[in-house]
Design a protein around this motif. Sequence first.
Motif, mmCIF file in Angstrom:
data_model
loop_
_atom_site.group_PDB
_atom_site.id
_atom_site.type_symbol
_atom_site.label_atom_id
_atom_site.label_comp_id
_atom_site.label_asym_id
_atom_site.label_seq_id
_atom_site.Cartn_x
_atom_site.Cartn_y
_atom_site.Cartn_z
ATOM 1 N N ASP A 114 -1.494 9.977 3.718
ATOM 2 C CA ASP A 114 -2.251 9.463 2.581
ATOM 3 C C ASP A 114 -3.698 9.949 2.618
ATOM 4 O OD1 ASP A 114 -0.059 8.193 1.594
ATOM 5 O OD2 ASP A 114 -0.620 6.193 2.309
ATOM 6 N N VAL A 115 -4.299 9.977 3.786
ATOM 7 C CA VAL A 115 -5.676 10.460 3.905
ATOM 8 C C VAL A 115 -5.743 11.944 3.556
ATOM 9 C CG1 VAL A 115 -7.549 10.919 5.544
ATOM 10 C CG2 VAL A 115 -6.390 8.709 5.552
ATOM 11 N N GLY A 140 0.737 3.885 -2.969
ATOM 12 C CA GLY A 140 0.424 5.288 -2.668
ATOM 13 C C GLY A 140 1.484 6.229 -3.215
ATOM 14 N N LEU A 157 0.828 -1.215 0.000
ATOM 15 C CA LEU A 157 0.000 0.000 0.000
ATOM 16 C C LEU A 157 0.861 1.263 0.000
ATOM 17 C CD1 LEU A 157 -2.882 -0.927 2.452
ATOM 18 C CD2 LEU A 157 -3.032 -0.532 0.004
ATOM 19 N N ILE A 158 1.976 1.229 0.713
ATOM 20 C CA ILE A 158 2.873 2.386 0.744
ATOM 21 C C ILE A 158 3.475 2.620 -0.636
ATOM 22 C CG2 ILE A 158 5.059 3.249 1.675
ATOM 23 C CD1 ILE A 158 4.329 1.869 4.305
ATOM 24 N N GLY A 181 2.833 6.783 5.253
ATOM 25 C CA GLY A 181 2.018 6.978 6.446
ATOM 26 C C GLY A 181 0.552 7.083 6.106
ATOM 27 N N PHE A 182 -0.250 6.648 7.033
ATOM 28 C CA PHE A 182 -1.697 6.611 6.829
ATOM 29 C C PHE A 182 -2.299 8.011 6.836
ATOM 30 C CE2 PHE A 182 -6.001 6.239 8.606
ATOM 31 C CZ PHE A 182 -6.586 5.521 7.574
ATOM 32 N N ILE A 183 -1.876 8.845 7.769
ATOM 33 C CA ILE A 183 -2.451 10.186 7.905
ATOM 34 C C ILE A 183 -2.109 11.046 6.690
ATOM 35 C CG2 ILE A 183 -2.435 12.299 9.290
ATOM 36 C CD1 ILE A 183 -2.000 10.498 11.733
#
Length: 122
Positions: A61-62, A7, A3-4, A57-59
């Motif tokens: 990406d959001v 992205g 996913l990283i 990072g998830f944040i």
Amino acid sequence: LLLIIAGSALGVLVMRVAGLATALRARESLQRGVLPAEDMFQGMMLAVGGGLLLLPGFISDVLGLLCLLPFTRRLAARKMRERAEAQAMRQRAFQDAPFQAQPRDDGHRPNVIEGEYERRDK
């Protein structure tokens, strides 16, 4: 991990495509004689979104995806336009103050006589 990497690849793709599309829209706007402020802001938001997708990072990406969505870009553009208009109104209110001292341009100059003197003591 996949996913990283996906992205980051999406971020690079968005930055390349959005940058080219923004440049072309801005050029067309300038040829029509229109200031491309809205197109430039949209391009900046797309570039920021792509850059955030590059960061792991998830944040990030959001936040990057929020920058890429059309309705959030329009919302951000509207909010920034409202803030800019409010700032301009505040500056204009202070600029046009009725009690502000304006320089007079009626041809009057202070009474100054230039010359030399010599002191003589008796």
